[in-house]
Design a protein around this motif. Structure first.
Motif, PDB file in Angstrom:
ATOM      1  N   ASN A   1       0.821  -1.197   0.000  1.00  0.00           N
ATOM      2  CA  ASN A   1       0.000   0.000   0.000  1.00  0.00           C
ATOM      3  C   ASN A   1       0.859   1.253   0.000  1.00  0.00           C
ATOM      4  N   ILE A   2       2.010   1.235   0.737  1.00  0.00           N
ATOM      5  CA  ILE A   2       2.928   2.379   0.746  1.00  0.00           C
ATOM      6  C   ILE A   2       3.537   2.582  -0.634  1.00  0.00           C
TER       7      ILE A   2
ATOM      8  N   GLN B   1       8.515   3.631   7.542  1.00  0.00           N
ATOM      9  CA  GLN B   1       7.312   4.343   7.937  1.00  0.00           C
ATOM     10  C   GLN B   1       7.515   5.858   7.876  1.00  0.00           C
ATOM     11  N   GLN B   2       8.739   6.335   8.160  1.00  0.00           N
ATOM     12  CA  GLN B   2       8.989   7.772   8.067  1.00  0.00           C
ATOM     13  C   GLN B   2       8.955   8.271   6.627  1.00  0.00           C
ATOM     14  N   MET B   3       9.325   7.402   5.696  1.00  0.00           N
ATOM     15  CA  MET B   3       9.171   7.779   4.286  1.00  0.00           C
ATOM     16  C   MET B   3       7.702   7.825   3.908  1.00  0.00           C
ATOM     17  N   ARG B   4       6.916   6.944   4.550  1.00  0.00           N
ATOM     18  CA  ARG B   4       5.495   6.929   4.251  1.00  0.00           C
ATOM     19  C   ARG B   4       4.759   8.073   4.935  1.00  0.00           C
ATOM     20  N   LEU B   5       5.167   8.382   6.192  1.00  0.00           N
ATOM     21  CA  LEU B   5       4.499   9.409   6.997  1.00  0.00           C
ATOM     22  C   LEU B   5       5.539  10.412   7.474  1.00  0.00           C
ATOM     23  N   PRO B   6       6.033  11.263   6.618  1.00  0.00           N
ATOM     24  CA  PRO B   6       7.088  12.204   7.021  1.00  0.00           C
ATOM     25  C   PRO B   6       6.548  13.204   8.047  1.00  0.00           C
ATOM     26  N   ASN B   7       7.419  13.466   9.057  1.00  0.00           N
ATOM     27  CA  ASN B   7       7.133  14.480  10.079  1.00  0.00           C
ATOM     28  C   ASN B   7       5.881  14.162  10.907  1.00  0.00           C
ATOM     29  N   ARG B   8       5.476  12.907  10.929  1.00  0.00           N
ATOM     30  CA  ARG B   8       4.305  12.530  11.739  1.00  0.00           C
ATOM     31  C   ARG B   8       4.690  11.889  13.078  1.00  0.00           C
TER      32      ARG B   8
ATOM     33  N   GLU C   1      14.447   3.755  -2.522  1.00  0.00           N
ATOM     34  CA  GLU C   1      14.956   3.645  -1.154  1.00  0.00           C
ATOM     35  C   GLU C   1      14.091   2.721  -0.314  1.00  0.00           C
ATOM     36  N   MET C   2      12.777   2.860  -0.491  1.00  0.00           N
ATOM     37  CA  MET C   2      11.885   2.013   0.287  1.00  0.00           C
ATOM     38  C   MET C   2      11.979   0.563  -0.150  1.00  0.00           C
ATOM     39  N   THR C   3      12.187   0.352  -1.465  1.00  0.00           N
ATOM     40  CA  THR C   3      12.316  -1.023  -1.954  1.00  0.00           C
ATOM     41  C   THR C   3      13.529  -1.696  -1.321  1.00  0.00           C
TER      42      THR C   3
ATOM     43  N   ALA D   1       4.024   5.511  -5.753  1.00  0.00           N
ATOM     44  CA  ALA D   1       3.979   5.456  -7.223  1.00  0.00           C
ATOM     45  C   ALA D   1       2.960   6.440  -7.763  1.00  0.00           C
ATOM     46  N   GLN D   2       1.875   6.666  -6.989  1.00  0.00           N
ATOM     47  CA  GLN D   2       0.862   7.617  -7.454  1.00  0.00           C
ATOM     48  C   GLN D   2       1.405   9.030  -7.522  1.00  0.00           C
ATOM     49  N   VAL D   3       2.278   9.380  -6.564  1.00  0.00           N
ATOM     50  CA  VAL D   3       2.849  10.735  -6.559  1.00  0.00           C
ATOM     51  C   VAL D   3       4.191  10.778  -7.286  1.00  0.00           C
TER      52      VAL D   3
END
Length: 595
Positions: free
Chosen positions: A391-392, A443-450, A407-409, A397-399
């Motif tokens: 899902n991440i 998760q930080q790449m998925r949710l930056p600054n959260r 990096e996430m891969t 990929a959408q953006v």
């Protein structure tokens, strides 16, 4: 003490046998001791009664003699012309000397009538002069000492009321004790003295033994004299003489006495208790011999029962008690016991061996089942995170964030490589932390600054064995339920060592600053059920609890609660050492020397 007494197994065979043995022997010993004590008391009573009779008769004779002397002196003081002249202040010197000579002859002749009296005296206050009549045995030096002591006593009495001097009193003159009586008639003092040894002379033949004596003591219990020297410490003569008693430093002297009616002194007979009981040697020795034999038989019977019956029975009971506690690693050692116990011991050992073999089979089946359950629980985690990761990637990929996708891969490659290598039941804490840091980066790449995460683990706990992916599950659960799009949270992962418990424990905690658990969620987690809502079942925390239970049993646990003022806290407590001490390498333990 009462708790220890209550723990005695009163219904057991060994206690009943010992009680039966004691119930036969102890009354016999008690009867012999009572018989011996009764015999001693009978002899004490007989000897005390005999001595009491002799002492009382002699004291009555002394009191009668002293009373007669008092009456005689009182009569002379009021009727004899010579004594009246000596007390007359108007008498001339010649009249006084003639009266003194006549009084001396009269009192000297009276000494023959009163054998207990050693001397009479008359003191004239007007002339300050004393006249004495005494037996020939009195030496001049002793007479001088008596004259001086009596004069001093008379001068003291003149300064006191007449009723003070109303009885015979003790007095020491040059170290010798005397009993003295002073009577005043006008200006004249008349009296008599008797030496203590003179009063004891008729009792010199009384049988008090070589170490006993007949004594005269004063009102304070001090010795005035005796028929023979008595070098005994601790004798007490202040208890009264209504009945006999034992005295001395070791209570080994029989004391019998009689107090005088005429003065503050008493006549006392002291006899060594051992000599009194010398007429009872055979009975006492026989009783002592029987008591010794009975005690020896009691000890021998107790030893025989313990050797032949109680020890084999106790070994068997210890073995059964250990089996009841779950300890099957034991065998009853072969020993020289009766045939019945040998058969029971062999059968017991065979039974234990069969139970142990059956236990091993059951244990192996349980281990296989446990491994299967752990594998199933671990596999439940993989697809759960796998779908979140896809899902991440889909969102990135959408953006069109291709660098983040790359990096996430790579992070996912490292993540799943750890997942696929975590087939072991335990991994080191440092490997789990490395994996968590990689997961947090994803998760930080998925949710930056959260959110931000602080990991604090001491270096000495880095190699602690823990179940794989167990901390990652807690971190993932925090990100899933605490992180919101409208704000940021802080997450803290800490580890500490508890050395105050029965065994060293490691406490792992994951806390955040989010909203925390709801009351319903906490009740569900603490009851051991899975959390379910409109999105389905949430197995994360339930999975962690079950894996701890299957891996460590009661030695590990999980606690969930809310922090103050808000935020969720999950604590895991696991043993520092996966296997309990003493579990490995145990061998069959013989119980020959137990108890």
């Amino acid at each position: 003490m009462f708790r220890r007494f209550a723990s005695i197994p009163w219904g057991s065979i060994r206690v009943k046998l010992v009680l039966g043995l004691f119930s036969i022997t102890v009354p016999l010993i008690a009867l012999l001791l009572y018989n011996n004590d009764y015999s001693v008391r009978v002899i004490h009573n007989q000897v005390a009664m005999s001595n009491k009779t002799l002492i009382s008769i002699h004291m009555r004779q002394i009191d009668d003699q002293l009373s007669e002397v008092e009456r005689h002196l009182t009569g002379l003081a009021f009727s004899d012309f010579n004594l009246l002249t000596m007390g007359d202040q108007q008498a001339t010197e010649d009249q006084y000397m003639m009266a003194k000579s006549g009084a001396s002859r009269l009192l000297t002749s009276d000494l023959i009538v009163y054998p207990y009296i050693d001397g009479f005296f008359v003191y004239s206050l007007p002339k300050q002069d004393m006249m004495e009549a005494y037996k020939p045995a009195v030496s001049y030096s002793r007479l001088t000492g008596l004259r001086q002591a009596l004069t001093e006593q008379i001068l003291r009495l003149t300064q006191q009321p007449l009723h003070v001097n109303t009885e015979w009193a003790s007095m020491h003159v040059d170290g010798d004790p005397y009993i003295v009586r002073l009577l005043r008639s006008g200006e004249l003092y008349i009296g008599a003295w008797v030496k203590v040894q003179t009063m004891l002379a008729p009792l010199s033949e009384m049988n008090t033994g070589k170490t006993g004596a007949v004594l005269i003591v004063d009102g304070a219990g001090e010795r005035l004299g005796g028929t023979q020297p008595l070098e005994v410490e601790g004798l007490d003569f202040t208890q009264g003489f209504h009945d006999y008693y034992l005295s001395g430093s070791r209570g080994d002297y029989l004391v019998v006495g009689e107090s005088s009616r005429k003065g503050a002194f008493s006549l006392v007979a002291v006899s060594l208790d051992k000599q009194i009981l010398e007429n009872l040697p055979y009975l006492a020795n026989a009783a002592n011999f029987v008591i010794v034999v009975a005690v020896a038989m009691l000890l021998l019977s107790a030893w025989f029962l313990r050797k032949v019956l109680l020890m084999p029975l106790r070994k068997l009971m210890v073995g059964m008690r250990l089996i009841g506690e779950g300890n099957l690693n034991l065998q009853i050692e072969e020993s020289p016991v009766p045939d019945e116990f040998q058969l029971v011991n062999r059968t017991f050992n065979q039974m234990i061996t069969q139970i142990e073999e059956l236990k091993i089979h059951v244990y192996e089946e349980q281990l296989s089942k446990q491994r299967a359950e752990l594998k199933h629980l671990q596999l439940q985690i993989n697809p759960h995170f796998f779908m979140n990761s896809l899902n991440i990637l889909y969102n990135l990929a959408q953006v069109k964030q291709y660098e983040l996708i790359q990096e996430m891969t790579m992070c996912l490659v490292q993540y799943f490589r750890y997942m696929f290598q975590s087939n072991h039941p335990l991994v080191q804490l440092k490997d789990e932390l490395k994996h968590i840091r990689n997961y947090l980066h994803i998760q930080q790449m998925r949710l930056p600054n959260r959110f931000d995460c602080d990991i604090r683990v001491p270096e000495y706990l880095q190699e602690t064995p823990i179940p794989p992916l167990i901390l990652q599950t807690l971190v993932e659960n925090t990100i899933k339920h605490a992180v919101r799009m409208d704000g940021s949270i802080s997450m803290h992962l800490e580890a500490s060592l508890d050395t105050l418990a029965d065994e060293p424990l490691v406490c792992l905690s994951v806390r955040d600053t989010g909203k925390g658990f709801s009351d319903e969620a906490l009740d569900t987690i603490r009851s051991g059920r899975q959390i379910a809502d409109e999105n389905g079942a949430h197995i994360g925390l339930w999975n962690v609890r079950e894996r701890l239970r299957l891996q460590f049993g009661e030695r590990a646990w999980m606690e969930c609660y809310n922090d103050d003022p808000h935020g969720a806290v999950v604590e895991l407590v696991i043993p520092l050492r996966p296997e309990p001490e003493g579990k490995e390498g145990d061998e069959d333990e013989p119980i020959a020397d137990r108890g």
